[in-house]
Design a protein around this motif. Structure first.
Motif, mmCIF file in Angstrom:
data_model
loop_
_atom_site.group_PDB
_atom_site.id
_atom_site.type_symbol
_atom_site.label_atom_id
_atom_site.label_comp_id
_atom_site.label_asym_id
_atom_site.label_seq_id
_atom_site.Cartn_x
_atom_site.Cartn_y
_atom_site.Cartn_z
ATOM 1 N N ASN A 49 73.842 59.047 -58.372
ATOM 2 C CA ASN A 49 72.383 58.882 -58.344
ATOM 3 C C ASN A 49 72.009 57.497 -58.845
ATOM 4 O O ASN A 49 72.710 56.918 -59.654
ATOM 5 C CB ASN A 49 71.710 59.947 -59.204
ATOM 6 C CG ASN A 49 72.132 59.892 -60.654
ATOM 7 O OD1 ASN A 49 73.293 60.085 -60.967
ATOM 8 N ND2 ASN A 49 71.185 59.624 -61.542
ATOM 9 N N GLY A 50 70.881 57.012 -58.365
ATOM 10 C CA GLY A 50 70.525 55.657 -58.772
ATOM 11 C C GLY A 50 69.044 55.363 -58.849
ATOM 12 O O GLY A 50 68.564 54.563 -58.077
ATOM 13 N N PRO A 51 68.260 55.936 -59.773
ATOM 14 C CA PRO A 51 68.585 57.026 -60.697
ATOM 15 C C PRO A 51 68.360 58.415 -60.101
ATOM 16 O O PRO A 51 68.746 59.412 -60.689
ATOM 17 C CB PRO A 51 67.614 56.786 -61.845
ATOM 18 C CG PRO A 51 66.405 56.225 -61.171
ATOM 19 C CD PRO A 51 66.924 55.365 -60.038
ATOM 20 N N LEU A 52 67.696 58.516 -58.927
ATOM 21 C CA LEU A 52 67.388 59.815 -58.346
ATOM 22 C C LEU A 52 68.507 60.261 -57.411
ATOM 23 O O LEU A 52 69.187 59.445 -56.794
ATOM 24 C CB LEU A 52 66.075 59.748 -57.554
ATOM 25 C CG LEU A 52 64.860 59.133 -58.266
ATOM 26 C CD1 LEU A 52 63.646 59.163 -57.340
ATOM 27 C CD2 LEU A 52 64.564 59.845 -59.571
ATOM 28 N N VAL A 53 68.669 61.572 -57.273
ATOM 29 C CA VAL A 53 69.618 62.126 -56.313
ATOM 30 C C VAL A 53 68.887 62.246 -54.977
ATOM 31 O O VAL A 53 68.099 63.165 -54.762
ATOM 32 C CB VAL A 53 70.143 63.502 -56.766
ATOM 33 C CG1 VAL A 53 71.096 64.074 -55.712
ATOM 34 C CG2 VAL A 53 70.846 63.391 -58.109
ATOM 35 N N THR A 54 69.117 61.301 -54.087
ATOM 36 C CA THR A 54 68.426 61.297 -52.801
ATOM 37 C C THR A 54 69.379 61.478 -51.626
ATOM 38 O O THR A 54 68.944 61.488 -50.485
ATOM 39 C CB THR A 54 67.651 59.973 -52.613
ATOM 40 O OG1 THR A 54 68.560 58.873 -52.731
ATOM 41 C CG2 THR A 54 66.552 59.837 -53.651
ATOM 42 N N ASP A 55 70.672 61.624 -51.885
ATOM 43 C CA ASP A 55 71.642 61.853 -50.815
ATOM 44 C C ASP A 55 71.770 63.361 -50.619
ATOM 45 O O ASP A 55 72.741 63.986 -51.040
ATOM 46 C CB ASP A 55 72.986 61.222 -51.177
ATOM 47 C CG ASP A 55 73.971 61.290 -50.013
ATOM 48 O OD1 ASP A 55 73.623 60.788 -48.936
ATOM 49 O OD2 ASP A 55 75.060 61.854 -50.207
ATOM 50 N N ASP B 273 73.504 60.266 -39.969
ATOM 51 C CA ASP B 273 74.302 59.532 -40.937
ATOM 52 C C ASP B 273 73.501 58.373 -41.516
ATOM 53 O O ASP B 273 72.845 57.616 -40.787
ATOM 54 C CB ASP B 273 75.565 58.972 -40.276
ATOM 55 C CG ASP B 273 76.566 60.061 -39.937
ATOM 56 O OD1 ASP B 273 76.439 61.164 -40.485
ATOM 57 O OD2 ASP B 273 77.467 59.807 -39.091
ATOM 58 N N GLY B 274 73.557 58.243 -42.845
ATOM 59 C CA GLY B 274 72.882 57.137 -43.511
ATOM 60 C C GLY B 274 71.400 57.342 -43.738
ATOM 61 O O GLY B 274 70.754 56.516 -44.377
ATOM 62 N N SER C 145 67.899 59.410 -45.119
ATOM 63 C CA SER C 145 67.502 60.102 -46.343
ATOM 64 C C SER C 145 66.176 60.801 -46.102
ATOM 65 O O SER C 145 65.258 60.223 -45.506
ATOM 66 C CB SER C 145 67.337 59.108 -47.499
ATOM 67 O OG SER C 145 66.706 59.727 -48.620
ATOM 68 N N ILE C 146 66.086 62.043 -46.556
ATOM 69 C CA ILE C 146 64.823 62.767 -46.392
ATOM 70 C C ILE C 146 63.703 62.092 -47.167
ATOM 71 O O ILE C 146 62.527 62.304 -46.873
ATOM 72 C CB ILE C 146 64.950 64.238 -46.825
ATOM 73 C CG1 ILE C 146 65.274 64.352 -48.325
ATOM 74 C CG2 ILE C 146 65.971 64.965 -45.976
ATOM 75 C CD1 ILE C 146 65.210 65.785 -48.856
ATOM 76 N N PHE C 147 64.049 61.253 -48.134
ATOM 77 C CA PHE C 147 63.014 60.605 -48.943
ATOM 78 C C PHE C 147 62.318 59.471 -48.196
ATOM 79 O O PHE C 147 61.371 58.880 -48.714
ATOM 80 C CB PHE C 147 63.600 60.148 -50.276
ATOM 81 C CG PHE C 147 63.900 61.313 -51.173
ATOM 82 C CD1 PHE C 147 62.927 61.840 -52.004
ATOM 83 C CD2 PHE C 147 65.136 61.928 -51.144
ATOM 84 C CE1 PHE C 147 63.173 62.940 -52.793
ATOM 85 C CE2 PHE C 147 65.404 63.033 -51.927
ATOM 86 C CZ PHE C 147 64.420 63.539 -52.756
ATOM 87 N N SER C 148 62.765 59.216 -46.980
ATOM 88 C CA SER C 148 62.018 58.333 -46.089
ATOM 89 C C SER C 148 60.966 59.109 -45.320
ATOM 90 O O SER C 148 60.204 58.526 -44.550
ATOM 91 C CB SER C 148 62.966 57.648 -45.096
ATOM 92 O OG SER C 148 63.872 56.805 -45.780
ATOM 93 N N ASN C 149 60.915 60.420 -45.505
ATOM 94 C CA ASN C 149 59.990 61.283 -44.767
ATOM 95 C C ASN C 149 59.053 62.049 -45.699
ATOM 96 O O ASN C 149 58.598 63.132 -45.360
ATOM 97 C CB ASN C 149 60.784 62.288 -43.920
ATOM 98 C CG ASN C 149 61.671 61.615 -42.901
ATOM 99 O OD1 ASN C 149 62.871 61.508 -43.098
ATOM 100 N ND2 ASN C 149 61.094 61.135 -41.819
ATOM 101 N N MET C 150 58.756 61.478 -46.837
ATOM 102 C CA MET C 150 57.928 62.150 -47.822
ATOM 103 C C MET C 150 56.466 61.693 -47.800
ATOM 104 O O MET C 150 55.708 61.985 -48.713
ATOM 105 C CB MET C 150 58.501 61.933 -49.239
ATOM 106 C CG MET C 150 59.867 62.535 -49.456
ATOM 107 S SD MET C 150 59.793 64.328 -49.521
ATOM 108 C CE MET C 150 61.509 64.736 -49.804
ATOM 109 N N GLY C 151 56.080 60.921 -46.786
ATOM 110 C CA GLY C 151 54.698 60.469 -46.714
ATOM 111 C C GLY C 151 54.311 59.667 -47.935
ATOM 112 O O GLY C 151 55.057 58.804 -48.401
ATOM 113 N N ASN C 152 53.153 59.960 -48.485
ATOM 114 C CA ASN C 152 52.683 59.230 -49.669
ATOM 115 C C ASN C 152 53.420 59.641 -50.938
ATOM 116 O O ASN C 152 53.178 59.069 -52.008
ATOM 117 C CB ASN C 152 51.173 59.424 -49.861
ATOM 118 C CG ASN C 152 50.796 60.865 -50.122
ATOM 119 O OD1 ASN C 152 51.414 61.794 -49.600
ATOM 120 N ND2 ASN C 152 49.764 61.076 -50.914
#
Length: 534
Positions: free
Chosen positions: A60-66, A74-75, A77-84
């Motif tokens: 993690n760096g610092p969040l676990v986003t993988d 591949d490559g 991350s769902i955190f690119s799809n979190m809107g605002n």
């Protein structure tokens, strides 16, 4: 006439030999307009991180986003799809302009930035929390991927920045120090502006600490503007627009309902199959809330088990739901979209022409008390830092007339190749920034590919340009402002830009949009961010 409100609460008095009154809008302690706030559970990720058990573990760096959700490319991350609710990242693909270095001989003379606050706790507890608790009280037992809910408790705070949020603003301050540090004149102080909401003050202070260091108060006076209904504030323009406060100007409800029923249909059936006993019945709105808990818990605690409950396509749907919402409530699809952001545009033009704001149509979309004085609304700074909210920033982009972010978004299928992706425009700690660039000659509309060739039209004279960036990527102004030209660098000649914005202000139809008596328009019926002039 639009009612004009001014700052109304008493000055803080510091008792000393001469008793000096300090205006409340210079106080950075949390005052009566900070909004409710609460600190959540302290994280302990080293002990609680289940990702450590995965054979493809990524630190993690610092969040676990993988998060290995089904169908994830591949490559990705769902955190690119979190809107605002997405953590800050530079815009991935940009907005259609080529990125060029500053031509030799040109100089950045000024910057104007509006920055969103960093990652925070929810502004209120999501409704699904009480529903989960009631399920359990009624004898429901969760199985499969939902089994963790049998012992789960809600432990998030409210409104404050998380540690990630503080990091985002601190890092942004450092980034912009490296980019623009020499613009600051140590011999003169800056006035920067934020609002009274706690997360706004925390964000401004973290940014200033990153830019100037621990003694930033020797360089900056932080003007804290009341962020509450009844007070005019260009960084909180929805608070003084009656039809924004009432919800009359929000057109997206029917569209988001239609879209959530579409993209969460399979997930709802999946959740129901892992919910036994009692009378538990999941709705698509419940699952949309649960998706938001993934974002909030990850930001607060470093990891959330909610993130694994959805497929990649369902996270893409979650993102698109925010896009529809922002388009219909704060963008070109809203009758108050331009009005909410108008105050900033009026102030921005005033700074560019070095004249205190004085809108010709009599609409007051900013705080006249503060903006009526050079001491609280300076016109001679080389750096302007303002801090605001996601919805306000999206509305400012609307009020600037950037129609490339105002395309209609279908509520039945994802619009591909759209510019208005909320996580790209207003993620946590997102911002837009204008550089004012002075060039010794006109810069060619098509930059030469050969670096040995001059980028200038040397038959002309010195020219000043505007260069807009959103989250470190250039916005091609010519896409929305035809007179800027089809430049491949996205720039616009300053006087052309100013003229467009001066004429653009009236398009907000401020009085009618904010105070007119009208029913909420159907989604898609408003296309220019305002009630049409009669």
């Amino acid at each position: 006439m639009v009612p004009i409100w001014v700052l109304a609460f008493a000055s803080t008095v510091i008792a000393d030999a001469t008793t000096t009154a300090i205006p409340d809008y210079f106080q950075t302690s949390y005052g009566p307009y900070a909004g409710g706030y609460e600190t959540g559970r302290v994280p302990f990720l080293a002990q609680t991180n289940p990702a450590l058990a995965q054979p493809t573990y990524v630190p993690n760096g610092p969040l676990v986003t993988d998060i290995p959700v089904p169908g994830k490319p591949d490559g990705a991350s769902i955190f690119s799809n979190m809107g605002n609710l997405s953590p800050y990242k530079p815009s991935t693909n940009g907005f259609g302009a080529d990125e060029y270095p500053l031509p030799s001989g040109s100089n950045i003379s000024q910057i104007h930035m509006v920055h969103r606050h960093g990652s925070r706790y929810p502004t209120s507890q999501p409704g699904v929390v009480d529903k989960i608790n009631s399920f359990i009280q009624n004898g429901t037992v969760f199985t499969g991927n939902l089994s963790f809910l049998n012992s789960w408790t809600y432990q998030l705070g409210e409104n404050e920045l998380t540690a990630r949020g503080r990091q985002e603003l601190f890092d942004s301050g450092i980034l912009h120090y490296y980019n623009y540090g020499q613009l600051y004149d140590p011999g003169s102080g800056l006035i920067a502006r934020t609002t009274t909401m706690m997360r706004m003050i925390q964000s401004a202070e973290a940014f200033m600490y990153g830019f100037f260091g621990s003694k930033w108060t020797q360089n900056v006076t932080l003007e804290v503007v009341i962020d509450s209904q009844g007070f005019n504030n260009s960084m909180g323009g929805d608070q003084m627009c009656a039809n924004a406060v009432s919800g009359q100007g929000k057109t997206s409800d029917s569209a988001t309902s239609e879209w959530t029923s579409n993209y969460l249909q399979n997930a709802t059936a999946r959740f129901q199959s892992q919910t036994n006993g009692g009378s538990a019945n999941w709705t698509v709105d419940d699952l949309n809330d649960i998706q938001s808990l993934c974002a909030y818990e990850t930001s607060a605690f470093g990891y959330s088990p909610f993130c694994l409950l959805f497929t990649w396509d369902e996270w893409v749907g979650f993102e698109y739901n925010f896009d529809i919402q922002f388009y219909g409530n704060y963008g070109m699809g809203s009758p108050v979209g331009r009005a909410i952001g108008l105050g900033f545009v009026e102030e921005f033009v005033a700074r560019l022409i070095q004249h205190l704001p004085d809108p010709s149509d009599g609409s007051i979309a900013f705080n006249t008390t503060l903006d009526g004085s050079n001491s609280t609304f300076p016109l001679n700074q080389t750096i302007y830092f303002d801090f605001s909210h996601d919805t306000e920033i999206f509305a400012m982009i609307t009020a600037l007339g950037l129609s490339q972010f105002g395309e209609y978004l279908s509520p039945t299928q994802v619009a591909t190749n759209r510019s208005a992706i909320v996580s790209e425009v207003v993620p946590f700690a997102g911002y837009f920034l204008f550089e004012i660039i002075k060039a010794p000659y006109p810069v060619l509309e098509k930059r030469p590919q050969d670096s040995s060739e001059s980028p200038y039209d040397t038959s002309g004279s010195n020219t000043t340009y505007v260069h807009m960036l959103i989250n470190q990527r250039t916005v091609p102004l010519g896409e929305s402002i035809p007179d800027c030209g089809k430049r491949d660098d996205g720039w616009c000649e300053l006087q052309t830009f100013i003229k467009f914005q001066q004429e653009n202000i009236d398009k907000a139809n401020y009085n009618e949009s904010c105070f007119g008596d009208y029913s909420t328009p159907s989604y898609g019926n408003i296309t220019d961010g305002a009630i049409p002039s009669s």
